[in-house]
Motif scaffolding. Structure first.
Motif, PDB file in Angstrom:
ATOM      1  N   LYS A   3       0.934  -1.071   0.144  1.00 13.80           N
ATOM      2  CA  LYS A   3      -0.096  -0.597  -0.508  1.00 13.80           C
ATOM      3  C   LYS A   3       0.893   1.470   0.024  1.00 13.80           C
ATOM      4  N   SER A   6       2.405   1.173  -3.661  1.00 10.22           N
ATOM      5  CA  SER A   6       1.136   1.744  -4.577  1.00 10.22           C
ATOM      6  C   SER A   6       0.795   3.217  -4.274  1.00 10.22           C
ATOM      7  N   TYR A  10       0.885   5.650  -7.391  1.00  8.35           N
ATOM      8  CA  TYR A  10      -0.688   7.017  -7.514  1.00  8.35           C
ATOM      9  C   TYR A  10      -1.111   7.767  -8.564  1.00  8.35           C
ATOM     10  N   THR A 234      -5.538   3.315 -10.670  1.00  3.61           N
ATOM     11  CA  THR A 234      -4.851   3.653  -9.920  1.00  3.61           C
ATOM     12  C   THR A 234      -4.953   1.705  -9.840  1.00  3.61           C
ATOM     13  N   HIS A 238      -1.887   0.292  -9.241  1.00  2.37           N
ATOM     14  CA  HIS A 238      -1.382  -0.111  -6.883  1.00  2.37           C
ATOM     15  C   HIS A 238      -0.807  -2.079  -7.167  1.00  2.37           C
TER      16      HIS A 238
END
Length: 249
Positions: A3, A6, A10, A234, A238
């Motif tokens: 997370k 990523s 973004y 996005t 990710h």
């Protein structure tokens, strides 16, 4: 870790950072005005490209290429159906059911596989953050509405990542002697999910759903930006970040 990685790639985050850099360059140096304006222009161009159906479809198609859908009848039987979480936004103040989004296709497809007798057990995998109700419990509420009996459901309430989905599912199913599973998740997520589950020793039968490249003609030209297409880009980025992290583990 996925997370955090990523988040850095973004498009919206990157564009905002580039705009901020451009503003700072212009503010601290008169000579840097042209460079600052170019950086801001780059931010706008990148955000525009990332928000188009052309770009979002290309990224999603590359992830879904190896997750070809099969008719339910073509899928072999298994010992359990594992449905991965990420299907809702959580419980809402003025409702009795959680608020679902696009990935709720996972629940529908998992229920369908159970109803046609592909496996006698459905594992719902999804934990929670902080004091939220575990997603597995929210998924169970939807399964009850669809008509799946409680005795056919097994809840995995602890996982918060795809890797943990696999680890905790293995801990839950290992004692039951279950190794052959139908894995239900979004098509663009299947590559990474299947690898994690196979690493835990599962014999995985991919059962992808929630495909993002659709045949319906978009409401606006594919080269114009939309919030929906930015969201798809996005999600794809990710997923690529997740694959990168997985490759080094």
């Amino acid at each position: 870790m996925t997370k955090l990685v990523s988040l850095c790639i973004y498009p919206l985050t990157q564009s905002m950072l580039l705009c901020l850099i451009g503003i700072l360059v212009i503010a601290v140096s008169v000579r840097g005005r042209l460079f600052g304006l170019l950086v801001q222009a780059l931010a706008m161009v990148w955000l525009w490209i990332a928000s188009t159906a052309l770009f979002a479809d290309a990224l999603m198609a590359s992830l879904e290429a190896d997750a070809r859908p099969k008719t339910v009848s073509a899928l072999p039987d298994a010992q359990a159906i594992v449905v991965l979480g990420g299907v809702d936004r959580g419980d809402v103040h003025f409702g009795t059911l959680p608020d679902l989004h696009h990935a709720a296709d996972r629940l529908i497809y998992g229920a369908k596989l159970f109803q046609v007798g592909k496996a006698p057990l459905v594992v719902l995998s999804g934990g929670s953050r902080d004091d939220e109700r575990p997603e597995a419990e929210r998924m169970r509420d939807i399964m009850h509405v669809i008509g799946i009996p409680d005795e056919a459901l097994l809840l995995e309430r602890n996982s918060r990542t795809t890797e943990e989905n696999a680890v905790y599912a293995a801990a839950l199913l290992g004692n039951k002697g279950i190794e052959r599973v139908l894995l239900v998740t979004s098509g663009y997520h299947m590559i990474r999910a299947q690898r994690w589950f196979e690493k835990q020793g599962f014999d995985v039968i991919p059962a992808p759903t929630d495909f993002q490249v659709i045949l319906v003609k978009p409401s606006v030209p594919r080269w114009l930006p939309t919030a929906q297409d930015l969201a798809r880009t996005t999600r794809a980025l990710h997923e690529y970040a997740g694959l990168a992290v997985q490759a080094v583990k």
